[in-house]
Scaffold this motif. Structure first.
Motif, short mmCIF file in Angstrom:
data_model
loop_
_atom_site.label_atom_id
_atom_site.label_comp_id
_atom_site.label_asym_id
_atom_site.label_seq_id
_atom_site.Cartn_x
_atom_site.Cartn_y
_atom_site.Cartn_z
N PRO A 189 0.80 -1.23 0.00
CA PRO A 189 0.00 0.00 0.00
C PRO A 189 0.83 1.28 0.00
CG PRO A 189 -0.91 -1.58 1.54
CD PRO A 189 0.42 -2.12 1.10
N SER A 190 2.06 1.22 0.49
CA SER A 190 2.88 2.44 0.54
C SER A 190 3.21 2.96 -0.85
CB SER A 190 4.17 2.19 1.33
OG SER A 190 4.91 1.15 0.75
N VAL A 191 3.17 2.11 -1.88
CA VAL A 191 3.41 2.55 -3.25
C VAL A 191 2.20 2.29 -4.16
CG1 VAL A 191 5.91 2.26 -3.11
CG2 VAL A 191 4.50 0.37 -3.95
N PHE A 192 1.09 1.87 -3.57
CA PHE A 192 -0.09 1.49 -4.34
C PHE A 192 -0.64 2.70 -5.07
CE2 PHE A 192 -4.47 -0.02 -4.92
CZ PHE A 192 -4.22 -1.31 -5.35
N ASP A 193 -0.77 2.58 -6.40
CA ASP A 193 -1.29 3.69 -7.17
C ASP A 193 -2.42 3.26 -8.10
OD1 ASP A 193 0.20 2.31 -9.03
OD2 ASP A 193 1.56 3.95 -9.48
N ALA A 194 -3.04 2.14 -7.78
CA ALA A 194 -4.18 1.69 -8.59
C ALA A 194 -5.42 2.50 -8.21
CB ALA A 194 -4.43 0.20 -8.37
N LYS A 195 -6.46 2.36 -9.00
CA LYS A 195 -7.69 3.10 -8.74
C LYS A 195 -8.55 2.45 -7.66
CE LYS A 195 -7.73 4.90 -13.39
NZ LYS A 195 -8.33 4.89 -14.69
N VAL A 196 -8.20 1.22 -7.27
CA VAL A 196 -8.95 0.49 -6.25
C VAL A 196 -8.61 1.07 -4.89
CG1 VAL A 196 -9.27 -1.77 -5.19
CG2 VAL A 196 -8.87 -1.60 -7.64
N LYS A 197 -9.63 1.27 -4.06
CA LYS A 197 -9.41 1.78 -2.71
C LYS A 197 -9.09 0.62 -1.79
CE LYS A 197 -10.49 4.86 0.79
NZ LYS A 197 -9.26 4.86 1.54
N ILE A 198 -7.92 0.69 -1.14
CA ILE A 198 -7.54 -0.29 -0.14
C ILE A 198 -7.10 0.46 1.12
CG2 ILE A 198 -6.83 -2.03 -1.83
CD1 ILE A 198 -3.91 -1.31 -1.09
N PRO A 199 -7.07 -0.22 2.26
CA PRO A 199 -6.54 0.44 3.46
C PRO A 199 -5.09 0.88 3.23
CG PRO A 199 -7.72 -1.56 4.05
CD PRO A 199 -7.59 -1.55 2.55
N ILE A 200 -4.77 2.10 3.64
CA ILE A 200 -3.44 2.66 3.44
C ILE A 200 -2.79 3.02 4.78
CG2 ILE A 200 -2.15 4.60 2.43
CD1 ILE A 200 -3.20 2.86 0.25
N THR A 201 -3.60 3.50 5.71
CA THR A 201 -3.08 3.95 7.00
C THR A 201 -3.60 3.07 8.14
OG1 THR A 201 -4.91 5.44 7.49
CG2 THR A 201 -3.09 6.34 6.17
N LYS A 202 -2.99 3.23 9.29
CA LYS A 202 -3.40 2.49 10.48
C LYS A 202 -4.87 2.78 10.80
CE LYS A 202 -1.63 1.41 15.05
NZ LYS A 202 -0.51 1.68 15.95
N GLU A 203 -5.31 4.00 10.58
CA GLU A 203 -6.69 4.37 10.86
C GLU A 203 -7.68 3.64 9.95
OE1 GLU A 203 -4.25 6.88 10.54
OE2 GLU A 203 -4.08 6.90 12.72
N ASP A 204 -7.22 3.16 8.80
CA ASP A 204 -8.07 2.43 7.87
C ASP A 204 -8.34 0.99 8.30
OD1 ASP A 204 -8.09 4.67 6.20
OD2 ASP A 204 -6.44 3.91 4.97
N LEU A 205 -7.57 0.50 9.27
CA LEU A 205 -7.67 -0.89 9.70
C LEU A 205 -8.74 -1.07 10.78
CD1 LEU A 205 -3.89 -1.79 9.99
CD2 LEU A 205 -5.45 -2.29 8.09
N ASP A 206 -9.37 -2.22 10.77
CA ASP A 206 -10.31 -2.58 11.84
C ASP A 206 -9.55 -3.43 12.85
OD1 ASP A 206 -12.29 -3.43 13.52
OD2 ASP A 206 -13.53 -4.36 11.97
N LEU A 207 -8.97 -2.78 13.84
CA LEU A 207 -8.17 -3.48 14.83
C LEU A 207 -9.00 -4.01 15.99
CD1 LEU A 207 -5.03 -1.16 14.81
CD2 LEU A 207 -5.36 -3.36 13.66
N SER A 208 -10.33 -3.97 15.86
CA SER A 208 -11.20 -4.54 16.89
C SER A 208 -11.28 -6.06 16.75
CB SER A 208 -12.60 -3.93 16.82
OG SER A 208 -13.26 -4.34 15.63
N LYS A 209 -10.88 -6.59 15.60
CA LYS A 209 -10.88 -8.03 15.38
C LYS A 209 -9.72 -8.66 16.14
CE LYS A 209 -14.15 -7.44 12.37
NZ LYS A 209 -15.50 -7.51 12.84
N PRO A 210 -9.89 -9.89 16.63
CA PRO A 210 -8.79 -10.55 17.36
C PRO A 210 -7.52 -10.63 16.51
CG PRO A 210 -10.81 -11.84 17.50
CD PRO A 210 -11.06 -10.74 16.52
N HIS A 211 -6.39 -10.25 17.09
CA HIS A 211 -5.13 -10.27 16.37
C HIS A 211 -3.97 -10.29 17.36
CE1 HIS A 211 -5.77 -5.99 17.24
NE2 HIS A 211 -4.46 -5.89 17.24
N LYS A 212 -2.80 -10.59 16.84
CA LYS A 212 -1.56 -10.50 17.60
C LYS A 212 -0.81 -9.27 17.10
CE LYS A 212 -0.74 -15.08 16.76
NZ LYS A 212 0.13 -16.21 16.48
N LEU A 213 -0.17 -8.57 18.00
CA LEU A 213 0.67 -7.44 17.63
C LEU A 213 2.10 -7.77 18.01
CD1 LEU A 213 1.19 -4.54 16.69
CD2 LEU A 213 0.55 -3.78 18.98
N GLU A 214 2.98 -7.71 17.02
CA GLU A 214 4.39 -7.99 17.24
C GLU A 214 5.20 -6.77 16.81
OE1 GLU A 214 4.79 -11.24 14.51
OE2 GLU A 214 3.84 -12.66 15.87
#
Length: 150
Positions: A86-111
Motif C-alpha cells: 500500500p505504501s506505493v499502491f497507485d491503482a484506482k482500487v481503494k484499499i486500506p493505506i493507514t493504520k486508521e483504515d484498519l479494523d483493529l477490533s478483530k482478534p489479532h496479535k501485535l508484534e
C-alpha cells in the motif's frame, strides 16, 4: 462498493463452515480473500500489468509507477497467497493505506519486527483457521507498508 468500507475482515467471501452449518467470513484485504478466482481478483483490481503461469500455478502482478503494488499467487485458479504494498499502491482500487483504515477490533496479535535499518515496526497478525493476514506498518507506524494474505 461495500468492500471499500469493510477494510480488513470482509464478508465478501465465505468459505469456512462452523459446527452449526453457518459460514464464517473469510479474512480479506481490499475485498479479496483466499480462494478467490482470477476473475474475482481482476474484477476488483482490473487488468494486471503482467502474469506468468507454470503447471497449475499462476502469478498475476500489478505494477505501478512507484514499484510493485500487488502480486497474487493462484493454484488451480484459486488464490493461495496475496501481497500488497500500500505504501506505493497507485491503482484506482481503494484499499486500506493507514493504520486508521484498519479494523483493529478483530482478534489479532501485535508484534514488533525489525524494519528500515534499526527501526521497529508494528506487525499485526490475524488468523482464522488456516488463513493468515499479516500487516506490517512503516517505521512511523502510521502507514501500511506491506500485507500478506495466505
Amino acid at each position: 462498493m461495500v468492500f471499500i468500507i469493510l477494510s480488513l475482515v470482509a464478508v465478501a467471501g465465505c468459505n469456512h463452515a462452523d459446527t452449526a452449518g453457518k459460514r464464517e467470513p473469510a479474512l480479506s484485504f481490499g475485498g479479496i480473500s483466499t480462494g478467490a478466482s482470477e476473475e474475482e481478483i481482476t474484477g476488483i483490481m482490473g487488468k494486471p500489468s503482467e502474469s506468468s503461469a507454470k503447471d497449475q500455478t499462476k502469478e498475476i502482478h500489478y505494477i505501478g509507477a512507484n514499484g510493485p503494488n500487488a502480486t497474487f499467487v493462484l493454484v488451480n485458479n484459486r488464490l493461495v497467497k496475496g501481497y500488497w504494498y500500500p505504501s506505493v499502491f497507485d491503482a484506482k482500487v481503494k484499499i486500506p493505506i493507514t493504520k486508521e483504515d484498519l479494523d483493529l477490533s478483530k482478534p489479532h496479535k501485535l508484534e514488533q519486527v525489525d524494519c528500515y535499518e534499526t527501526a521497529k515496526c508494528d506487525h499485526y497478525v490475524f488468523e482464522q483457521g488456516k488463513q493468515k493476514l499479516q500487516i506490517t506498518m512503516d517505521w512511523e507506524n502510521k502507514r501500511i507498508d506491506r500485507v500478506i494474505l495466505e
